[in-house]
Scaffold this motif. Structure first.
Motif, PDB file in Angstrom:
ATOM      1  N   PHE A  36       0.877  -1.257   0.206  1.00 37.19           N
ATOM      2  CA  PHE A  36      -0.268   0.390  -0.171  1.00 37.19           C
ATOM      3  C   PHE A  36       0.893   1.219  -0.071  1.00 37.19           C
ATOM      4  CE2 PHE A  36      -2.156  -3.357   1.874  1.00 37.19           C
ATOM      5  CZ  PHE A  36      -3.271  -3.610   1.299  1.00 37.19           C
ATOM      6  N   GLY A  37       0.861   1.906  -0.700  1.00 39.60           N
ATOM      7  CA  GLY A  37       0.845   3.789  -0.840  1.00 39.60           C
ATOM      8  C   GLY A  37       2.153   3.308  -1.863  1.00 39.60           C
ATOM      9  N   THR A  95       4.922   6.788  -1.867  1.00 38.35           N
ATOM     10  CA  THR A  95       6.557   7.466  -1.472  1.00 38.35           C
ATOM     11  C   THR A  95       6.634   7.244  -0.453  1.00 38.35           C
ATOM     12  OG1 THR A  95       6.174  10.129  -2.276  1.00 38.35           O
ATOM     13  CG2 THR A  95       7.527   9.754  -0.268  1.00 38.35           C
ATOM     14  N   ASP A  96       5.175   6.591   0.509  1.00 36.13           N
ATOM     15  CA  ASP A  96       5.719   6.129   2.200  1.00 36.13           C
ATOM     16  C   ASP A  96       4.465   4.640   2.380  1.00 36.13           C
ATOM     17  OD1 ASP A  96       7.101   8.333   2.681  1.00 36.13           O
ATOM     18  OD2 ASP A  96       5.284   8.848   4.383  1.00 36.13           O
ATOM     19  N   PHE A  97       5.247   3.638   2.129  1.00 36.00           N
ATOM     20  CA  PHE A  97       4.349   1.913   1.344  1.00 36.00           C
ATOM     21  C   PHE A  97       4.454   1.183   2.626  1.00 36.00           C
ATOM     22  CE2 PHE A  97       8.316   2.309   0.137  1.00 36.00           C
ATOM     23  CZ  PHE A  97       9.361   1.815  -0.266  1.00 36.00           C
ATOM     24  N   SER A  98       3.938   0.327   2.714  1.00 38.74           N
ATOM     25  CA  SER A  98       3.696  -1.157   3.816  1.00 38.74           C
ATOM     26  C   SER A  98       3.274  -1.588   2.598  1.00 38.74           C
ATOM     27  CB  SER A  98       2.932  -0.305   4.989  1.00 38.74           C
ATOM     28  OG  SER A  98       3.260  -1.954   5.302  1.00 38.74           O
ATOM     29  N   TYR A 147      10.329   4.463   3.681  1.00 32.48           N
ATOM     30  CA  TYR A 147       9.917   5.904   3.182  1.00 32.48           C
ATOM     31  C   TYR A 147      10.984   7.120   2.601  1.00 32.48           C
ATOM     32  CZ  TYR A 147      11.811   5.889   7.838  1.00 32.48           C
ATOM     33  OH  TYR A 147      12.161   6.134   9.362  1.00 32.48           O
TER      34      TYR A 147
END
Length: 153
Positions: A48-49, A51-54, A74
Motif C-alpha cells: 500500500f502507498g 512515497t511512504d509504503f507498507s 519512506y
C-alpha cells in the motif's frame, strides 16, 4: 543454497525488480499486487502507498504459506530524492544483488546516479531483520525496515 531461498531470489527478481505487471484486481482493497508462479511455488508482493509504503511478501509451496517478509519504507528528504528515483536506485541495486551475488539479504552497497543503496541485516532467510537506505550526497534520504522468515505450522 536451500531450494526455498533460491525460489525467493527468483521470485523477487522476476516480480518487482523484473517489472512484472500489477494485478488488475488486488488481493486487498487499495493494494498494489505483483505476483510470480513456477510449478508448485507461488509468490505475492502486496503493498500500500507510494512515497511512504507498507507491504508484505509471501511464498507458498503447494498452496501452503512457507515464508513471509513485511516491510515499511519512506522518503526522509523529498528535496534529495523522490519515489521514482528511489525506485530506480532500488531496482538497480537489487537486480545486481540477485543476479551477481545470488542472494537477497544485506551486507550490500551499490552506487547509482541517484544515490547510494545500502542494505544491512541480521539473520538468514529463515529468520531476519534488516534495513535498506539510500544516501544522497552523504545524507540518508530514504529508509526501509523489514523482517521475516519461515512460516511453520
Amino acid at each position: 543454497m536451500d531450494e526455498l531461498e533460491a525460489v525467493i531470489i527468483e521470485a523477487k527478481r522476476a516480480a518487482y525488480v523484473g517489472g512484472a505487471a500489477q494485478a488488475t484486481t488486488p488481493s486487498r482493497m487499495g493494494a498494489h499486487d505483483v505476483s510470480w508462479k513456477r510449478g508448485e511455488w507461488s509468490y505475492l508482493d502486496s503493498y500500500f502507498g507510494g512515497t511512504d509504503f507498507s507491504g508484505q511478501e509471501v511464498v507458498w509451496r503447494r498452496g501452503e504459506p512457507v515464508w513471509a517478509m513485511s516491510y515499511f519504507g519512506y522518503i526522509i528528504h523529498d528535496d534529495r530524492i523522490d519515489a521514482s528515483r528511489a525506485g530506480a536506485v532500488i531496482k538497480h541495486a537489487l537486480g545486481k544483488l540477485y543476479a551477481e551475488e545470488g542472494r537477497f539479504l544485506g551486507g550490500y552497497r551499490c552506487a547509482h546516479d541517484h544515490g547510494v543503496y545500502v542494505d544491512e541485516n541480521d539473520g538468514d532467510f529463515s529468520r531476519f531483520t534488516g534495513r535498506e537506505r539510500i544516501e544522497v550526497g552523504g545524507v540518508e534520504a530514504y529508509n526501509l525496515v523489514y523482517h521475516g522468515g519461515l512460516i511453520r505450522p
